[in-house]
Design a protein around this motif. Structure first.
Motif, mmCIF file in Angstrom:
data_model
loop_
_atom_site.group_PDB
_atom_site.id
_atom_site.type_symbol
_atom_site.label_atom_id
_atom_site.label_comp_id
_atom_site.label_asym_id
_atom_site.label_seq_id
_atom_site.Cartn_x
_atom_site.Cartn_y
_atom_site.Cartn_z
ATOM 1 N N ALA A 18 53.747 39.441 12.652
ATOM 2 C CA ALA A 18 53.705 37.982 12.725
ATOM 3 C C ALA A 18 54.259 37.533 14.071
ATOM 4 C CB ALA A 18 54.531 37.367 11.591
ATOM 5 N N VAL A 19 53.589 36.549 14.708
ATOM 6 C CA VAL A 19 54.030 36.048 16.011
ATOM 7 C C VAL A 19 55.077 34.962 15.785
ATOM 8 C CG1 VAL A 19 53.329 34.947 18.157
ATOM 9 C CG2 VAL A 19 51.811 36.593 17.037
ATOM 10 N N LEU A 20 56.236 35.154 16.376
ATOM 11 C CA LEU A 20 57.363 34.245 16.174
ATOM 12 C C LEU A 20 57.230 32.965 16.988
ATOM 13 C CD1 LEU A 20 60.310 33.660 15.209
ATOM 14 C CD2 LEU A 20 61.096 34.922 17.203
ATOM 15 N N ASN A 21 56.858 33.105 18.251
ATOM 16 C CA ASN A 21 56.856 31.958 19.168
ATOM 17 C C ASN A 21 55.521 31.903 19.911
ATOM 18 O OD1 ASN A 21 57.897 29.766 20.617
ATOM 19 N ND2 ASN A 21 58.687 31.077 22.252
ATOM 20 N N PRO A 22 54.407 31.563 19.206
ATOM 21 C CA PRO A 22 53.080 31.622 19.834
ATOM 22 C C PRO A 22 52.944 30.629 20.971
ATOM 23 C CG PRO A 22 52.965 30.476 17.728
ATOM 24 C CD PRO A 22 54.348 31.039 17.837
ATOM 25 N N ARG A 23 52.096 30.964 21.963
ATOM 26 C CA ARG A 23 51.861 30.089 23.105
ATOM 27 C C ARG A 23 50.443 30.292 23.609
ATOM 28 N NH1 ARG A 23 52.028 33.099 27.711
ATOM 29 N NH2 ARG A 23 52.934 35.158 27.552
ATOM 30 N N LEU A 40 43.916 51.650 31.516
ATOM 31 C CA LEU A 40 45.120 52.438 31.797
ATOM 32 C C LEU A 40 45.993 52.693 30.571
ATOM 33 C CD1 LEU A 40 46.147 50.564 35.079
ATOM 34 C CD2 LEU A 40 44.803 52.671 34.881
ATOM 35 N N GLY A 41 45.698 52.000 29.469
ATOM 36 C CA GLY A 41 46.551 52.141 28.300
ATOM 37 C C GLY A 41 47.715 51.159 28.355
ATOM 38 N N LEU A 42 48.513 51.148 27.287
ATOM 39 C CA LEU A 42 49.650 50.233 27.197
ATOM 40 C C LEU A 42 50.859 50.851 27.883
ATOM 41 C CD1 LEU A 42 50.597 47.537 25.964
ATOM 42 C CD2 LEU A 42 51.372 48.825 23.969
ATOM 43 N N LYS A 43 51.329 50.188 28.956
ATOM 44 C CA LYS A 43 52.462 50.720 29.708
ATOM 45 C C LYS A 43 53.798 50.395 29.050
ATOM 46 C CE LYS A 43 50.116 50.356 34.191
ATOM 47 N NZ LYS A 43 50.167 49.741 35.548
ATOM 48 N N LYS A 44 53.873 49.246 28.387
ATOM 49 C CA LYS A 44 55.137 48.798 27.801
ATOM 50 C C LYS A 44 54.913 48.414 26.340
ATOM 51 C CE LYS A 44 58.775 45.336 28.445
ATOM 52 N NZ LYS A 44 59.177 44.137 29.223
ATOM 53 N N PRO A 45 55.612 49.058 25.395
ATOM 54 C CA PRO A 45 55.425 48.720 23.978
ATOM 55 C C PRO A 45 55.838 47.277 23.697
ATOM 56 C CG PRO A 45 56.673 50.764 24.251
ATOM 57 C CD PRO A 45 56.606 50.128 25.595
ATOM 58 N N VAL A 46 55.297 46.724 22.625
ATOM 59 C CA VAL A 46 55.779 45.419 22.174
ATOM 60 C C VAL A 46 57.121 45.622 21.480
ATOM 61 C CG1 VAL A 46 53.438 44.523 21.903
ATOM 62 C CG2 VAL A 46 54.580 45.592 19.948
ATOM 63 N N THR A 47 57.839 44.535 21.272
ATOM 64 C CA THR A 47 59.129 44.602 20.587
ATOM 65 C C THR A 47 59.046 43.777 19.312
ATOM 66 O OG1 THR A 47 60.306 44.804 22.690
ATOM 67 C CG2 THR A 47 61.605 44.147 20.784
ATOM 68 N N VAL A 48 59.443 44.381 18.200
ATOM 69 C CA VAL A 48 59.390 43.695 16.908
ATOM 70 C C VAL A 48 60.697 43.948 16.153
ATOM 71 C CG1 VAL A 48 56.876 43.947 16.730
ATOM 72 C CG2 VAL A 48 58.352 45.676 15.701
ATOM 73 N N THR A 49 60.907 43.129 15.138
ATOM 74 C CA THR A 49 62.018 43.360 14.215
ATOM 75 C C THR A 49 61.461 43.305 12.805
ATOM 76 O OG1 THR A 49 64.233 42.610 13.555
ATOM 77 C CG2 THR A 49 62.651 40.899 14.160
ATOM 78 N N GLU A 50 61.953 44.158 11.934
ATOM 79 C CA GLU A 50 61.398 44.266 10.576
ATOM 80 C C GLU A 50 61.873 43.120 9.690
ATOM 81 O OE1 GLU A 50 60.523 48.507 9.031
ATOM 82 O OE2 GLU A 50 62.455 48.669 10.031
ATOM 83 N N ARG A 51 60.977 42.660 8.809
ATOM 84 C CA ARG A 51 61.286 41.641 7.828
ATOM 85 C C ARG A 51 60.592 41.993 6.507
ATOM 86 N NH1 ARG A 51 64.460 40.683 11.035
ATOM 87 N NH2 ARG A 51 65.042 38.699 12.021
ATOM 88 N N ARG A 59 54.955 42.607 7.933
ATOM 89 C CA ARG A 59 56.225 43.310 7.781
ATOM 90 C C ARG A 59 57.095 43.254 9.031
ATOM 91 N NH1 ARG A 59 55.180 49.248 6.430
ATOM 92 N NH2 ARG A 59 57.466 49.200 6.532
ATOM 93 N N TYR A 60 56.517 42.740 10.139
ATOM 94 C CA TYR A 60 57.260 42.734 11.399
ATOM 95 C C TYR A 60 57.157 41.352 12.056
ATOM 96 C CZ TYR A 60 56.616 47.756 10.755
ATOM 97 O OH TYR A 60 56.576 49.031 10.238
ATOM 98 N N LEU A 61 58.244 40.964 12.719
ATOM 99 C CA LEU A 61 58.284 39.736 13.483
ATOM 100 C C LEU A 61 58.219 40.098 14.961
ATOM 101 C CD1 LEU A 61 58.560 36.804 12.517
ATOM 102 C CD2 LEU A 61 61.016 36.957 12.971
ATOM 103 N N LEU A 62 57.202 39.570 15.674
ATOM 104 C CA LEU A 62 57.053 39.890 17.088
ATOM 105 C C LEU A 62 58.141 39.184 17.897
ATOM 106 C CD1 LEU A 62 55.186 41.285 19.237
ATOM 107 C CD2 LEU A 62 54.142 39.035 19.542
#
Length: 299
Positions: A18-23, A40-51, A59-62
Motif C-alpha cells: 500500500a502506498v502511504l504518501n502517493p504523489r 539495467l534492473g532495480l539498483k535500489k530496493p524499495v523500503t516498506v514496513t509490515e502491517r 501486508r506492507y506499507l510503502l
C-alpha cells in the motif's frame, strides 16, 4: 526519528504493498525510470514496513520508492526487492516525506507541501529543518509564506526566480501597490534582485494581483485598489487589445474579398453553374450574393 529493529531484504509481491504518501510524477521522468529498470534492473530496493491490518490483501506499507514500485507494476513484474524496516505510522510518514523532499528532481510545490505536512503533524521549524536537511532560516521563511497562503511567491522562491527574503518582504506588503514597489526598489538597490529576477518578480506580482495568491484557481473577488501606474498599464493593455481586434478585422476582410472574387470568377463559368444547378446548389445566402453580384444578379 528512529527506526528500530533489523533491516531485512527480501522479494515481496507488488500487489501486497500500500502506498502511504502517493504523489503525481512527471511522465517523462517516469518513462526514464521504467526504461532504466527494464534495461539495467532495480539498483535500489524499495523500503516498506509490515502491517497486519491493512485489508484487501495488503501486508506492507510503502515508505520509499513509489516510482520504482509503479514501474515494476507497469512492467508486469509480480515481485520486487524490498527493505523491510520496523517503523511506526508516524515514522513511516516522515521517512516518505523526507525522501520526496530529498529527491533532486522534485517539483517546487512538492517541497512546499512536504514542509506544510510536517508542520501540520506538529513538528516545529527546527525539527523540520533537521529532518529535511534544509536550513532553519529557509524553513522559517517557507512556513511564513505558507501561513499567508502565498503560493505564487512560494513557488517562485523555491524555484530560485525570486530570493526568499524578497518574497517574504513582498508578502509583508500585502496588496499595497506603493509598499510593494518600494520593496522591489529596495531589493534592487541592495543587490538582492538583479536583472531577470526583477522582471520575474514584477510578473509574479502582476499575476498575484489579478489571479490571487494561490496557483490553483482564479479568485472570485475583484482586486481592490487602483493606482495611477496600474491605470496606465490597464489602458495600454486595452489599446493593444483594440489594435489586435483591428488587425484581425482587416485580415478577415481581405480573406472575404478573396472569396468573393473567386466566387465571381467561378459563377461566370457556365459549366460550373450547370454543375451547381444539377446538385441543387445554385443559390447563395443573400448577404454573400449581394457582395458577389453588387451590380445585380446575372440573368
Amino acid at each position: 526519528m528512529s527506526v528500530g529493529g533489523v533491516v531485512e531484504l527480501r522479494m515481496i509481491p507488488v500487489e501486497q504493498i500500500a502506498v502511504l504518501n502517493p504523489r503525481d510524477r512527471n511522465a517523462r521522468i517516469f518513462e526514464d525510470i521504467i526504461g532504466n529498470i527494464r534495461d539495467l534492473g532495480l539498483k535500489k530496493p524499495v523500503t516498506v514496513t509490515e502491517r497486519a491490518n491493512l485489508g484487501n490483501g495488503l501486508r506492507y506499507l510503502l515508505v520509499c520508492g513509489e516510482g520504482r514500485l509503479k514501474a515494476f507494476k507497469t512492467l508486469g513484474q509480480a515481485l520486487i526487492p524490498a527493505r523491510i524496516v520496523t517503523a511506526s505510522d508516524e515514522d513511516a510518514f516522515i521517512m516518505s516525506l523526507t525522501e520526496n523532499i530529498a529527491r533532486r528532481a522534485y517539483r517546487p510545490l512538492e517541497l512546499l507541501v512536504g514542509i506544510e505536512q510536517l508542520r501540520d503533524k506538529g513538528y516545529d521549524k527546527k525539527a523540520i529543518a533537521e529532518k529535511t536537511g534544509l536550513s532553519l532560516d529557509y524553513v522559517k521563511g517557507i512556513l511564513q509564506l505558507l501561513q499567508k497562503g502565498e503560493e505564487r511567491l512560494l513557488v517562485a522562491a523555491e524555484a530560485g526566480r525570486v530570493p526568499l527574503n524578497v518574497a517574504i518582504t513582498i508578502a509583508g506588503a500585502g496588496t499595497d501597490d506603493k509598499a510593494i514597489q518600494a520593496a522591489l526598489q529596495d531589493a534592487y538597490e541592495s543587490g538582492k534582485l538583479r536583472g531577470g529576477q526583477l522582471m520575474q518578480a514584477r510578473r509574479i506580482i502582476e499575476r498575484r494581483r489579478t489571479l490571487g495568491r494561490s496557483v490553483a484557481h482564479r479568485p472570485t473577488r475583484k482586486p481592490v485598489g487602483m493606482t495611477s501606474s496600474s491605470l496606465v498599464r490597464n489602458y495600454q493593455q486595452e489599446v493593444e487589445r483594440q489594435r489586435l481586434i483591428v488587425r484581425k478585422a482587416e485580415f478577415t476582410q481581405q480573406r472575404l474579398l478573396f472569396v468573393i472574387e473567386a466566387l465571381r470568377q467561378l459563377l461566370a463559368d457556365e459549366n460550373f453553374t450547370n454543375l451547381l444547378r444539377a446538385e441543387g446548389l445554385e443559390t447563395l445566402p443573400k448577404q454573400l450574393a449581394d457582395r458577389v453580384w453588387s451590380g445585380g444578379h446575372p440573368a
